[in-house]
Design a protein around this motif. Structure first.
Motif, PDB file in Angstrom:
ATOM      1  N   MET A 424      54.055  95.873  60.386  1.00 38.94           N
ATOM      2  CA  MET A 424      54.547  97.067  61.080  1.00 38.94           C
ATOM      3  C   MET A 424      55.237  96.673  62.374  1.00 38.94           C
ATOM      4  N   GLN A 425      54.651  95.713  63.086  1.00 34.27           N
ATOM      5  CA  GLN A 425      55.260  95.244  64.328  1.00 34.27           C
ATOM      6  C   GLN A 425      56.581  94.518  64.052  1.00 34.27           C
ATOM      7  N   LEU A 426      56.636  93.740  62.975  1.00 29.95           N
ATOM      8  CA  LEU A 426      57.884  93.070  62.629  1.00 29.95           C
ATOM      9  C   LEU A 426      58.984  94.081  62.325  1.00 29.95           C
ATOM     10  N   ALA A 427      58.618  95.201  61.661  1.00 29.98           N
ATOM     11  CA  ALA A 427      59.608  96.243  61.388  1.00 29.98           C
ATOM     12  C   ALA A 427      60.113  96.860  62.685  1.00 29.98           C
ATOM     13  N   MET A 428      59.214  97.046  63.662  1.00 24.60           N
ATOM     14  CA  MET A 428      59.628  97.575  64.963  1.00 24.60           C
ATOM     15  C   MET A 428      60.545  96.586  65.673  1.00 24.60           C
ATOM     16  N   ARG A 429      60.268  95.289  65.493  1.00 24.81           N
ATOM     17  CA  ARG A 429      61.120  94.265  66.114  1.00 24.81           C
ATOM     18  C   ARG A 429      62.530  94.314  65.515  1.00 24.81           C
ATOM     19  N   LYS A 431      64.015  96.818  64.486  1.00 30.23           N
ATOM     20  CA  LYS A 431      64.697  98.002  65.000  1.00 30.23           C
ATOM     21  C   LYS A 431      65.095  97.850  66.470  1.00 30.23           C
ATOM     22  N   GLY A 432      64.785  96.681  67.046  1.00 29.52           N
ATOM     23  CA  GLY A 432      65.226  96.420  68.410  1.00 29.52           C
ATOM     24  C   GLY A 432      64.132  96.359  69.449  1.00 29.52           C
ATOM     25  N   ASP A 433      62.867  96.490  69.041  1.00 33.01           N
ATOM     26  CA  ASP A 433      61.765  96.418  70.004  1.00 33.01           C
ATOM     27  C   ASP A 433      61.464  94.951  70.306  1.00 33.01           C
ATOM     28  N   GLU A 434      61.953  94.460  71.451  1.00 38.27           N
ATOM     29  CA  GLU A 434      61.787  93.042  71.787  1.00 38.27           C
ATOM     30  C   GLU A 434      60.346  92.677  72.121  1.00 38.27           C
ATOM     31  N   GLU A 435      59.517  93.674  72.416  1.00 43.17           N
ATOM     32  CA  GLU A 435      58.140  93.395  72.803  1.00 43.17           C
ATOM     33  C   GLU A 435      57.169  93.507  71.640  1.00 43.17           C
ATOM     34  N   ALA A 436      57.644  93.837  70.449  1.00 38.31           N
ATOM     35  CA  ALA A 436      56.749  93.964  69.300  1.00 38.31           C
ATOM     36  C   ALA A 436      56.105  92.619  68.971  1.00 38.31           C
ATOM     37  N   HIS A 437      54.923  92.698  68.355  1.00 39.21           N
ATOM     38  CA  HIS A 437      54.128  91.511  68.071  1.00 39.21           C
ATOM     39  C   HIS A 437      54.750  90.694  66.946  1.00 39.21           C
ATOM     40  N   GLN A 438      54.472  89.384  66.964  1.00 42.68           N
ATOM     41  CA  GLN A 438      54.920  88.487  65.902  1.00 42.68           C
ATOM     42  C   GLN A 438      53.823  88.324  64.844  1.00 42.68           C
ATOM     43  N   MET A 439      54.204  87.771  63.706  1.00 42.88           N
ATOM     44  CA  MET A 439      53.236  87.406  62.679  1.00 42.88           C
ATOM     45  C   MET A 439      52.558  86.094  63.082  1.00 42.88           C
ATOM     46  N   ASP A 440      51.214  86.092  63.090  1.00 41.84           N
ATOM     47  CA  ASP A 440      50.450  84.889  63.450  1.00 41.84           C
ATOM     48  C   ASP A 440      49.630  84.470  62.229  1.00 41.84           C
ATOM     49  N   GLU A 441      50.161  83.533  61.458  1.00 40.46           N
ATOM     50  CA  GLU A 441      49.523  83.122  60.208  1.00 40.46           C
ATOM     51  C   GLU A 441      48.149  82.488  60.448  1.00 40.46           C
ATOM     52  N   ASP A 442      48.039  81.648  61.485  1.00 36.02           N
ATOM     53  CA  ASP A 442      46.756  80.991  61.717  1.00 36.02           C
ATOM     54  C   ASP A 442      45.683  81.987  62.124  1.00 36.02           C
ATOM     55  N   TYR A 443      46.052  83.002  62.882  1.00 35.71           N
ATOM     56  CA  TYR A 443      45.062  84.016  63.248  1.00 35.71           C
ATOM     57  C   TYR A 443      44.593  84.772  62.008  1.00 35.71           C
ATOM     58  N   LEU A 444      45.521  85.088  61.109  1.00 33.19           N
ATOM     59  CA  LEU A 444      45.115  85.722  59.855  1.00 33.19           C
ATOM     60  C   LEU A 444      44.156  84.822  59.080  1.00 33.19           C
ATOM     61  N   ARG A 445      44.449  83.526  59.060  1.00 28.21           N
ATOM     62  CA  ARG A 445      43.566  82.586  58.372  1.00 28.21           C
ATOM     63  C   ARG A 445      42.176  82.589  59.002  1.00 28.21           C
ATOM     64  N   ALA A 446      42.116  82.642  60.346  1.00 29.88           N
ATOM     65  CA  ALA A 446      40.810  82.696  61.013  1.00 29.88           C
ATOM     66  C   ALA A 446      40.042  83.941  60.593  1.00 29.88           C
ATOM     67  N   LEU A 447      40.714  85.080  60.515  1.00 26.75           N
ATOM     68  CA  LEU A 447      40.034  86.311  60.104  1.00 26.75           C
ATOM     69  C   LEU A 447      39.508  86.210  58.682  1.00 26.75           C
ATOM     70  N   CYS A 448      40.168  85.417  57.865  1.00 24.64           N
ATOM     71  CA  CYS A 448      39.701  85.249  56.486  1.00 24.64           C
ATOM     72  C   CYS A 448      38.371  84.511  56.405  1.00 24.64           C
TER      73      CYS A 448
END
Length: 500
Positions: A424-429, A431-448
């Protein structure tokens, strides 16, 4: 030659004279028996008859005033925000020491040894029988020490501000007490202090633009952290169930009375709690930090009394209704209606519209310490959804003095939902939202690997210091705020010229 350069030359010329008297112009170790504040605390209330020549002291300080006439003179020495008078008489010190006293400039640092007494006017003083020169000032102090008022100079030359303005020193002493109180309170509750990277391959944990740097050996771009959040939550996954960091964050944003690109944040995470548990903890932390820092839970800020012993609580929807200007207030049903929200904002989703309306109508009115809770999911990519209202998340912010000082939420620990939020944040990015969050693959892996239910919070140390010291701009509570370069200072050339 300017007057300033002439004074510089005169003071430089005194250095060989000081050396002829057996003193080093830039001193050596000096073992004092008391600091000046210690003497004032211990003996400030003593009557003259309670003091005696047997009560000897050795003190050190910067010369603040000098009054010399004939064979005697007075000076005030300043140390740690306090000052004490010294009395020097030609028949009580060596001829060399009295000559040294006559050569002193305001701003010099000296040591003085003698006994405590009270003058005819009743002022506690040191009757000196020995002087030691510790460091020569070459530049002039602010005029008569009435205080350094030029704001630009105060920020660029903080050392001069601290010398000349006792109130500035008090602000930074209070800031230190605030940090010490937060650290003590958390450690008493079983939190441990950790450190996380300041240079990160991916920035995250907040919505902000980063500063970019480059590592030459690895040939990769790195980002100065905008928040330590994702690293701290990795530690919670790893079994450090209560962690905190008092850290420097860097956000490539504008300057203002409550914004500095480099700022200090307390951030902490606690397993097995949620945002309501953190609301209660926050109330305890803020009340106690005010007591520890300034001695009262009630403080004055911009002419109003703030009570940190009583944090009001509103949902974001309730706050939009409560603080709506004028008599024609909306109802809670209005602010629950997506169409109503979109009609009253230029944002593209109902959640963003509610947040926009809240910021416009309520934020500046949150003068008393207040918790605002339950935020739209669009504004909170790392928070857990409310089970009964998935369009909102379990998040709160703390406001006081019309500005945000804290942000907390129940942590999102579902890796699939976190992936969807990142997307969702990538979609906002896009659309021009420079402050939207990036995808963090390692953080997702930690949550797994399973993160326990947890709550996390950040508290802005700079803004909290502003409130507890009645300071109106963030630059006054940061020792070295970011400023535009001033160009050539020229002091090196001026010092070099002294040797010609």
């Amino acid at each position: 030659m300017s007057l300033e350069d002439e004074l510089l030359r005169q003071r430089w010329a005194r250095i060989p004279e000081i050396e002829k008297l057996g003193h080093h112009p830039f001193g050596k170790r000096y073992d004092f028996t008391h600091t000046i504040p210690e003497i004032l605390t211990a003996y400030g209330s003593k009557a003259a008859e309670e003091l005696s020549p047997q009560l000897r002291v050795r003190i050190a300080g910067r010369v603040k005033t000098i009054r010399s006439k004939g064979k005697a003179g007075f000076a005030h020495l300043a140390q740690n925000g306090e000052q004490l008078q010294v009395y020097v008489r030609s028949d009580a010190v060596s001829p060399n020491d009295f000559r040294l006293f006559q050569m002193l400039d305001i701003g010099d640092i000296i040591g003085a040894e003698g006994y405590l007494f009270r003058t005819r006017t009743g002022e506690l003083s040191v009757h000196v029988d020995r002087l030691e020169f510790l460091s020569k000032t070459l530049l002039s102090m602010p005029e008569k020490w009435h205080g350094l008022e030029d704001v630009e100079t105060r920020y660029r030359q903080r050392y001069l501000d601290l010398i000349a303005n006792p109130e500035s020193r008090k602000v930074f002493v209070t800031r230190s007490r605030i940090i010490a109180s937060l650290r003590r309170q958390l450690e008493e509750r079983g939190f441990i202090e950790v450190e996380t990277p300041m240079m990160q391959p991916l920035y995250g944990g907040a919505t902000a633009r980063p500063f970019i740097t480059h590592h030459n050996t690895l040939d990769i771009d790195l980002y100065l952290r905008i928040a330590p959040e994702l690293y701290l939550k990795r530690l919670v996954v790893g079994g450090l169930e209560r962690v905190y960091e008092i850290n420097r964050n860097f956000r490539n944003e504008g300057l203002g009375f409550k914004y500095n690109p480099e700022f200090t944040m307390l951030e902490f995470y606690q397993a097995y709690t949620d945002y309501r548990g953190l609301m209660d903890l926050t109330a305890e932390l803020l009340k106690q930090v005010a007591l520890d820092a300034v001695g009262s839970a009630e403080v004055e800020y911009e002419g109003r009394r703030l009570d940190f012993a009583n944090l009001r609580r509103f949902s974001m929807r309730e706050a939009a209704v409560e603080f709506w200007p004028g008599a024609d207030k909306p109802t809670l049903d209005n602010v629950r209606d997506p169409e109503w929200l979109l009609r009253h904002s230029d944002k593209s989703t109902p959640g963003e519209a509610l947040a926009d309306i809240f910021e416009r109508v309520a934020e500046s009115q949150l003068v008393q310490p207040t918790i605002i809770y339950d935020y739209p999911v669009e504004t909170s990519p790392l928070s857990k959804n409310k089970p009964d209202d998935p369009a909102f998340v379990e998040r709160f912010e703390v406001y006081a003095g019309g500005m945000e000082i804290g942000n907390a939420y129940t942590e999102l620990n579902d890796p699939q939902e976190q992936r969807r939020r990142f997307e969702m944040q990538l979609a906002m990015r896009e659309k021009g939202d420079e402050e939207a969050h990036q995808m963090d693959e390692d953080y997702l892996r930690a949550l797994c690997y399973a993160m326990p239910p947890a709550g996390g919070e950040g508290i802005g140390v700079d803004r909290l210091t502003m409130l507890l010291t009645n300071t109106h701009t963030i630059r006054d509570v940061i020792l070295f705020p970011l400023l535009r370069p001033e160009g050539e200072i020229g002091i090196a050339d001026r010092l070099r010229a002294l040797e010609t």
